[in-house]
Design a protein around this motif. Structure first.
Motif, mmCIF file in Angstrom:
data_model
loop_
_atom_site.group_PDB
_atom_site.id
_atom_site.type_symbol
_atom_site.label_atom_id
_atom_site.label_comp_id
_atom_site.label_asym_id
_atom_site.label_seq_id
_atom_site.Cartn_x
_atom_site.Cartn_y
_atom_site.Cartn_z
ATOM 1 N N SER A 166 56.976 65.644 29.998
ATOM 2 C CA SER A 166 55.866 66.587 30.098
ATOM 3 C C SER A 166 56.101 67.778 29.176
ATOM 4 C CB SER A 166 55.691 67.066 31.539
ATOM 5 O OG SER A 166 56.852 67.733 31.990
ATOM 6 N N ALA A 167 55.109 68.632 29.083
ATOM 7 C CA ALA A 167 55.199 69.848 28.269
ATOM 8 C C ALA A 167 55.099 71.053 29.204
ATOM 9 C CB ALA A 167 54.080 69.884 27.228
ATOM 10 N N PRO A 168 56.240 71.625 29.615
ATOM 11 C CA PRO A 168 56.223 72.745 30.567
ATOM 12 C C PRO A 168 55.441 73.948 30.041
ATOM 13 C CG PRO A 168 58.432 71.813 30.396
ATOM 14 C CD PRO A 168 57.611 71.204 29.294
ATOM 15 N N SER A 169 54.937 74.746 30.974
ATOM 16 C CA SER A 169 54.159 75.929 30.623
ATOM 17 C C SER A 169 55.029 77.015 30.000
ATOM 18 C CB SER A 169 53.496 76.491 31.884
ATOM 19 O OG SER A 169 54.485 77.002 32.779
ATOM 20 N N ASP A 170 54.380 78.001 29.413
ATOM 21 C CA ASP A 170 55.114 79.129 28.826
ATOM 22 C C ASP A 170 55.946 79.857 29.879
ATOM 23 O OD1 ASP A 170 54.030 78.599 26.355
ATOM 24 O OD2 ASP A 170 52.443 80.109 26.505
ATOM 25 N N THR A 171 55.405 79.979 31.074
ATOM 26 C CA THR A 171 56.126 80.701 32.124
ATOM 27 C C THR A 171 57.356 79.924 32.595
ATOM 28 O OG1 THR A 171 54.448 79.798 33.630
ATOM 29 C CG2 THR A 171 54.233 82.116 33.002
ATOM 30 N N VAL A 172 57.266 78.603 32.596
ATOM 31 C CA VAL A 172 58.434 77.782 32.936
ATOM 32 C C VAL A 172 59.500 77.931 31.852
ATOM 33 C CG1 VAL A 172 59.274 75.408 33.173
ATOM 34 C CG2 VAL A 172 57.186 76.111 34.360
ATOM 35 N N MET A 173 59.073 77.910 30.596
ATOM 36 C CA MET A 173 60.030 78.060 29.502
ATOM 37 C C MET A 173 60.668 79.453 29.512
ATOM 38 S SD MET A 173 60.043 75.079 28.292
ATOM 39 C CE MET A 173 61.191 75.411 26.943
ATOM 40 N N GLU A 174 59.892 80.446 29.896
ATOM 41 C CA GLU A 174 60.435 81.799 29.979
ATOM 42 C C GLU A 174 61.474 81.889 31.094
ATOM 43 O OE1 GLU A 174 61.275 85.556 28.951
ATOM 44 O OE2 GLU A 174 59.911 84.239 27.841
ATOM 45 N N ALA A 175 61.199 81.219 32.207
ATOM 46 C CA ALA A 175 62.165 81.196 33.309
ATOM 47 C C ALA A 175 63.454 80.505 32.874
ATOM 48 C CB ALA A 175 61.564 80.481 34.516
ATOM 49 N N MET A 176 63.334 79.461 32.083
ATOM 50 C CA MET A 176 64.513 78.770 31.570
ATOM 51 C C MET A 176 65.302 79.673 30.629
ATOM 52 S SD MET A 176 63.063 74.910 30.887
ATOM 53 C CE MET A 176 64.705 74.265 30.495
ATOM 54 N N LYS A 177 64.594 80.405 29.794
ATOM 55 C CA LYS A 177 65.243 81.321 28.856
ATOM 56 C C LYS A 177 66.014 82.420 29.606
ATOM 57 C CE LYS A 177 64.133 84.377 24.934
ATOM 58 N NZ LYS A 177 64.619 85.661 25.486
ATOM 59 N N THR A 178 65.342 83.026 30.570
ATOM 60 C CA THR A 178 65.982 84.090 31.349
ATOM 61 C C THR A 178 67.173 83.548 32.132
ATOM 62 O OG1 THR A 178 63.870 85.249 31.573
ATOM 63 C CG2 THR A 178 65.613 85.849 33.118
ATOM 64 N N GLY A 179 66.977 82.396 32.781
ATOM 65 C CA GLY A 179 68.054 81.793 33.556
ATOM 66 C C GLY A 179 69.217 81.380 32.689
ATOM 67 N N GLY A 180 68.911 80.849 31.521
ATOM 68 C CA GLY A 180 69.968 80.377 30.630
ATOM 69 C C GLY A 180 70.775 81.492 30.000
ATOM 70 N N GLN A 181 70.161 82.655 29.833
ATOM 71 C CA GLN A 181 70.836 83.764 29.151
ATOM 72 C C GLN A 181 71.538 84.709 30.112
ATOM 73 O OE1 GLN A 181 67.640 85.375 26.720
ATOM 74 N NE2 GLN A 181 68.161 84.011 25.014
ATOM 75 N N ASN A 182 71.631 84.321 31.380
ATOM 76 C CA ASN A 182 72.334 85.131 32.371
ATOM 77 C C ASN A 182 73.292 84.257 33.165
ATOM 78 O OD1 ASN A 182 71.037 88.049 32.512
ATOM 79 N ND2 ASN A 182 69.362 86.607 32.149
ATOM 80 N N THR B 28 67.568 74.609 36.382
ATOM 81 C CA THR B 28 67.262 74.931 37.777
ATOM 82 C C THR B 28 66.214 76.028 37.872
ATOM 83 O OG1 THR B 28 69.470 74.266 38.514
ATOM 84 C CG2 THR B 28 68.216 75.719 39.979
ATOM 85 N N PHE B 29 66.370 77.083 37.082
ATOM 86 C CA PHE B 29 65.390 78.173 37.117
ATOM 87 C C PHE B 29 64.023 77.705 36.619
ATOM 88 C CE2 PHE B 29 69.181 80.950 37.313
ATOM 89 C CZ PHE B 29 68.799 81.746 38.386
ATOM 90 N N GLY B 30 64.020 76.849 35.612
ATOM 91 C CA GLY B 30 62.751 76.309 35.121
ATOM 92 C C GLY B 30 62.059 75.460 36.168
ATOM 93 N N LEU B 31 62.835 74.643 36.876
ATOM 94 C CA LEU B 31 62.266 73.801 37.929
ATOM 95 C C LEU B 31 61.711 74.650 39.068
ATOM 96 C CD1 LEU B 31 61.722 71.091 39.300
ATOM 97 C CD2 LEU B 31 64.082 71.128 40.130
ATOM 98 N N LEU B 32 62.442 75.694 39.453
ATOM 99 C CA LEU B 32 61.961 76.572 40.524
ATOM 100 C C LEU B 32 60.620 77.219 40.146
ATOM 101 C CD1 LEU B 32 65.312 78.277 41.567
ATOM 102 C CD2 LEU B 32 63.989 76.634 42.909
ATOM 103 N N GLN B 33 60.519 77.660 38.896
ATOM 104 C CA GLN B 33 59.270 78.266 38.437
ATOM 105 C C GLN B 33 58.137 77.237 38.441
ATOM 106 O OE1 GLN B 33 58.468 81.403 37.719
ATOM 107 N NE2 GLN B 33 56.378 80.876 37.128
ATOM 108 N N ALA B 34 58.443 76.024 37.966
ATOM 109 C CA ALA B 34 57.433 74.966 37.929
ATOM 110 C C ALA B 34 56.965 74.609 39.335
ATOM 111 C CB ALA B 34 57.998 73.726 37.229
ATOM 112 N N LEU B 35 57.872 74.592 40.286
ATOM 113 C CA LEU B 35 57.504 74.288 41.670
ATOM 114 C C LEU B 35 56.618 75.375 42.260
ATOM 115 C CD1 LEU B 35 60.819 72.811 43.093
ATOM 116 C CD2 LEU B 35 58.571 71.712 43.225
#
Length: 368
Positions: free
Chosen positions: A27-43, A250-257
């Protein structure tokens, strides 16, 4: 941006008209899911704490006793099988493929032993299970499951999927009845199902893909009874170590859910966009109709029948030309030997549907 990235690495543009397929990135995740992944990945975060807290949050959304994030629905099968075979025992988990465990049989209907990118039986074996097929390719009854259960049965595995045989097969509800009557845990693989609450009520462990209906990153969820989920979590330190999930996932999945819980139903608009393909009906030998998903989900697709005598080419030849063109167009091609393929509107973006129509007309001579 996508065109730039594709060009940098020499990749073709791909139009996904096949559905949530792993070979195309699902699938192609939304911008907000990708942003959650970015934030989660950089912390940084304590992973064990994230596993517990993410599981608790997901369990609340799914109304299950417990849940755990895994790296795919496929690994969810292996981890669930390993969990129920070892019963969370650390030594058995560490020696899963080194020392025999007598109670290791996984009972499954023959029509459910499908190939979805890998055979189901491969994931069962990876989890240390001995697959026991029961029933027939065109028939699966409650008594077939019941008769196959014995003192060495660790679990019953039920595959709820369009890949599985649908004809003359019992429902998940009936499989749940059999499992309860025989006091054996039931695992349901419901990877692509859209009703996330339904299957946790009909099983001891339910498995979902995080990247199909949920449209999150590549990931999976195992949800169900707390005792069994804890056994799955034990496996994360054994065979699951090779299937670990990154914090960004994990953060991306939580946002997507969270988004999935309030997502607008676009099925009517998706169905409407398929009208663009109706013009193909003017081409001799091409017939376009609308069909519902094989597994009964509220998903509608355009089915394109090709009469090889009238068009001068088979459905397979048309499908191959779509896939191997300058723009790679992937259809849902399970019926290719029966002379048809389907167009799934859910993953389509931008002008995709217009490109598909134009390419088909070009291949079939509709532009003459």
């Amino acid at each position: 941006m996508a065109d730039t990235m594709h060009a940098r690495y020499g990749l073709k543009r791909v139009i996904n008209a096949s559905g949530r397929m792993s070979i195309l990135g699902v699938s192609a995740p939304s911008d907000t899911v990708m942003e959650a992944m970015k934030t989660g990945g950089q912390n940084y975060v304590e992973i064990s704490d994230l596993v517990d807290k993410a599981g608790k949050h997901i369990a609340g959304l799914l109304q299950s006793e417990a849940a755990v994030v895994v790296n795919s629905a496929s690994s969810g099968i292996a981890l669930s099988v390993a969990a129920l075979i070892t019963e969370g025992n650390h030594r058995k988990s560490a020696k899963l493929h080194q020392e025999a465990i007598k109670k290791n049989e996984i009972v499954m209907l023959k029509g459910h032993n499908v190939q979805y990118g890998t055979p189901v039986e491969t994931m069962v074996a990876l989890g240390g299970g001995k697959l026991v097929e029961t029933g027939y390719a065109n028939e699966g009854r409650k008594e077939h499951l019941a008769d196959a259960i014995n003192e060495n049965t660790a679990a019953v595995l039920f595959i709820k999927s369009h890949h599985a045989v649908q004809k003359n097969m019992i429902s998940a509800e009936e499989a749940w009845d059999v499992a309860q009557e025989n006091h054996v845990p039931l695992i349901i693989d419901a990877a692509a199902e859209e009703d996330l609450k339904k299957y946790v009520l009909l099983s001891d462990l339910a498995i979902y893909s995080g990247s199909k209906a949920i449209e999150g990153p590549t990931s999976g969820i195992v949800a169900g009874k707390k005792k069994y989920v804890e056994w799955v979590k034990t496996q994360l330190h054994f065979i699951g170590r090779s299937m670990k999930v990154g914090k960004e996932t994990t953060f991306g999945l939580l946002q997507a859910l969270d988004e999935y819980a309030v997502k607008t139903n676009h099925s009517e608009a998706e169905k409407k966009c398929l009208d663009e393909l109706q013009s193909l009906n003017t081409i001799d030998g091409a017939t376009v109709s609308t069909v519902q998903d094989e597994a009964g989900r509220a998903i509608f697709r355009a089915r394109i029948h090709i009469d090889a005598v009238l068009t001068g080419c088979t459905a397979k030849e048309v499908n191959d030309k779509l896939r191997h063109g300058d723009i790679a167009i992937y259809t849902r091609d399970y019926g290719i030997r029966q002379g048809f393929f389907d167009i799934d509107p859910r993953p389509l973006q931008g002008d995709d549907i217009h490109v598909i129509a134009a390419e088909l007309k070009s291949i079939l001579g509709g532009n003459k």
